[in-house]
Design an enzyme around this catalytic site. Structure first.
Site: not given
Ligand code: 3HC
Length: 692
Positions: A63, A102, A105, A125
């Site tokens: 992210a 992310g 993910e 994270e």
């Protein structure tokens, strides 16, 4: 940055979806929108499968952390991943570089993953104080099982492509061209319906006892940080809830952690760690090549510096006062490298190669060919001046002269020498081959080019260089002195050391101040106090206990006693002798006995440290609060999840820190100056604004 960072092209039966968002393809809003649009384009096209590729040096690295402090920017990543997963045609993630956070993910939302042999995959994270918030805690355990998912997510450590394949995370490792390999793989699966992750709770579930043991281990390793435990709890939900409910629970946990002070501190540390290497003072300056370094002194510090230089691939000439002393220095380097071999960091061959790059010498003439000399001799001005004069004579007038002094003024060390623009401080921390911090000290006339060379060298040595101006103790040790002084005052007032050490450990420091002094040895502090005695301000309260301890020949762990006794050489034991010395010193100084709670101890200690940091900023010794934070994080074990002392001040509120500092100052009038900058930032919003 392009405004259409996701493009879709077609190649026969395949759609090629490419993310191009330099430098690391972070998933900013435009990328998320682009991915959702790409799913629609794939659905509407005759393509039978989609290959997800990334341009540039890496697959998606996560992210966009910079968006965390903005309001919600739709679509949420978790919904983007769900949209990919629900596509009626198979998606194949083609991974090169790092698929992180992310990024992994998104790859987990794809129906298959293939990767280059050098690719790495991870969910880091936890290092940002959060949990994977786009399905990582729910999909990974369904693919690889409970224990590997707990390991990967709670430690944040990435895995290699080979390991990922063995875990079932990758369908294939592509040797050769990744795009071509991924396309071939896609063609082999495009006619079958895309396999979907089981929406039922993950199986097999560990037993209650196994969960209990895993949680205990995670809590212990977390050392006060919340996110590893948050990650663990979210993973556990994958074994209780179906996928959709699990994703909801994950999102709720993510939001709580994202808004926590710990996450704010860790995000600050992430960006500060990068910004610290780019101070204004070196803007536009190019570093010089350093092809050989002369290290003067083969003691603990010199041999540590030499080890680290060799590990960076830089040949070293080690100069000592005699052949025997030089041989002893070489022996220390060899022992350092042997321990790296033992820990599996390097092989015997690599060690032999590095030892071949080390030349011992007992004559300064040997420094002649070096581009840089670093002196690491005894901390005495006349000795250091002699060394610099000898180097000046032996080396070219352009060669950089660096001092590893912890307290002395580099300008004075180099007084009268040619070309002061090449004089710099490179203050390493012991053991220098292990500790990451180097204070890069800008002397009066140090050129920008020489400074830039210092930063470049630190980077090559895999260290964190922080710019510091000249003052007694530079940034780190000067802050440490203020911290120790307030701890000394509390020690004398409380007639105790253990509650202070315990409170600071509870704050998150690896050791309390007295334990730390025992570990580092008390001699240097004693010498410094003696050096400063003639100029000491008589109005400033002076605690004599440390001197009495040194006078008794107790210099810390190495001598079996200091503030504590050490029967086994390592474990600190309370010592009534020390308590008696404190009692007598307190009586002689007329100090009334008082007590402080752990919270008061922590607040006072931090207030003194932050107040000193504010003065350091005000005087221009540190350019930005973040520089101070990085010194404390990388040189003094300050807990990363508190972000550093200046960030800590902003998180607890500078008005509170100011009030604490005023209380400290009021107790000992004349002993403290409350920083005007601290007063100012307490009014107008904290230190953060000064980071630029
Ligand atoms: N968001 C925003 N900026 C990022 C970023 C990210 N995720 N990752 C890197 N950057 C920026 C860096 O700040 C740096 O900016 P700068 O040039 O202005 O200083 C630039 O990209 C290049 O980064 P590095 O200097 O670190 O480049 P390296 O090549 O040394 O390392 C990397 C590349 C291994 C990808 C490293 O940048 C990295 O570890 N990045 C962070 C990975 C991460 O933590 N991902 C998880 C994010 S949180 C998340 O995904 C939440 C999700 O679960 C919902």
């Amino acid at each position: 940055m392009t405004d259409t960072p996701v493009t879709v092209a077609f190649d026969g039966d395949l759609a090629l979806v490419t993310v191009d968002n330099p430098p690391v393809n972070a998933l900013r809003q435009a990328v998320r929108v682009g991915l959702v649009d790409a799913v629609k384009a794939v659905e509407e096209s005759p393509a039978k499968a989609a290959v997800l590729l990334c341009a540039g040096r890496t697959f998606i690295a996560g992210a966009d952390i910079r968006e965390f402090d903005m309001g919600p920017l739709l679509p949420h990543l978790t919904d983007v991943v769900g949209t990919i997963e629900m596509c009626s045609k198979p998606w194949i993630a083609a991974i090169h570089g790092t698929a992180l956070g992310g990024g992994l993910e998104v790859a987990l939302g794809c129906h298959y993953r293939v990767a280059s042999p050098s690719a790495k995959m991870g969910l880091p994270e936890v290092h940002l104080g959060i949990l994977p918030g786009a399905g990582g805690t729910q999909r990974l355990p369904r693919i690889v099982g409970a224990a590997p998912a707990v390991e990967m997510i709670t430690t944040g450590a990435p895995v290699s492509a080979a390991k990922a394949k063995a875990m079932g995370l990758l369908a294939e490792i592509v040797e050769g061209d990744l795009t071509e390999g991924a396309k071939a793989f896609a063609r082999s699966v495009m006619d079958a319906a895309p396999p979907r992750i089981d929406r039922a709770p993950a199986r097999p579930a560990p037993t209650e006892a196994e969960w209990g043991a895993m949680r205990k281990a995670v809590e212990k390793a977390a050392k006060g940080q919340m996110s590893p435990v948050g990650c663990f709890d979210a993973i556990r939900e994958a074994f209780r809830l179906d996928l959709d409910k699990g994703l909801e629970a994950e999102r709720a946990g993510f939001m709580i952690l994202k808004n926590s002070d710990q996450s704010k501190a860790l995000r600050h540390a992430f960006f500060a760690e990068r910004a610290v290497a780019k101070p204004k003072a070196i803007e536009g300056a190019s570093p010089r090549a350093i092809n050989r370094v002369a290290v003067v002194g083969g003691g603990l510090m010199g041999s540590g510096i030499a080890t680290s230089l060799l590990q960076a691939g830089i040949p070293v000439t080690m100069i000592e006062t005699s052949d025997e002393a030089a041989a002893a220095g070489v022996g220390r380097v060899e022992a350092n490298l042997a321990s790296a071999v033992k820990r599996g960091i390097m092989g015997e061959d690599a060690k032999a190669k590095l030892m071949g790059m080390l030349t011992p010498a007992s004559d300064y003439a040997a420094a002649a060919g070096a581009d840089l000399a670093i002196e690491a001799v005894f901390e005495e001005m006349p000795i250091k001046q002699k060394v610099f004069a000898a180097l000046d004579e032996a080396m070219g007038a352009e060669a950089i002269l660096a001092t590893n002094t912890s307290y002395l003024n580099p300008d004075e060390i180099a007084r009268g020498l040619r070309n002061p623009a090449r004089v710099i401080g490179l203050h390493f921390f012991s053991p220098a081959h292990v500790m990451k911090l180097v204070e890069i000290v800008q002397a009066k006339e140090t050129s920008a080019e020489v400074l830039a060379t210092g930063f470049d060298l630190a980077k090559k040595m895999r260290k964190v260089g922080v710019l510091s101006g000249v003052c007694d103790g530079f940034i780190g040790n000067r802050m440490l002195s203020a911290y120790r002084r307030v701890c000394d005052y509390m020690m004398e007032d409380m007639r105790a050391i253990e509650p202070i050490d315990a409170a600071m450990r509870a704050f998150g420091l690896p050791m309390g101040p007295f334990q730390l002094m025992d570990l580092a040895g008390l001699q240097i502090g004693w010498a410094t106090r003696k050096r400063l005695a003639p100029t000491r301000d008589p109005k400033v309260r002076y605690v004599t206990v440390a001197d009495a301890i040194c006078e008794a020949g107790r210099f810390g762990q190495k001598t079996g006693a200091g503030w504590y006794r050490y029967e086994d050489g390592r474990t600190p034991l309370s010592d009534p002798w020390v308590l008696d010395v404190i009692e007598k010193a307190a009586e002689a100084a007329g100090r009334k006995k008082r007590s402080f709670t752990a919270d008061e101890i922590q607040r006072r200690a931090m207030a003194a440290m932050i107040n000193e940091g504010a003065k350091i900023l005000d005087e221009g010794i540190a350019a930005r609060p973040l520089d101070i934070d990085m010194v404390k994080l990388f040189g003094y074990g300050f807990p990363r999840w508190r972000g550093g002392p200046m960030m800590h001040a902003d998180l607890v509120g500078c008005d509170q820190v100011l009030a604490d500092m005023e209380a400290v100052a009021a107790d000992d009038p004349g002993s403290w100056v409350v920083s005007p900058l601290l007063r100012k930032v307490a009014k107008d919003g904290g230190f953060g604004k000064l980071n630029g």
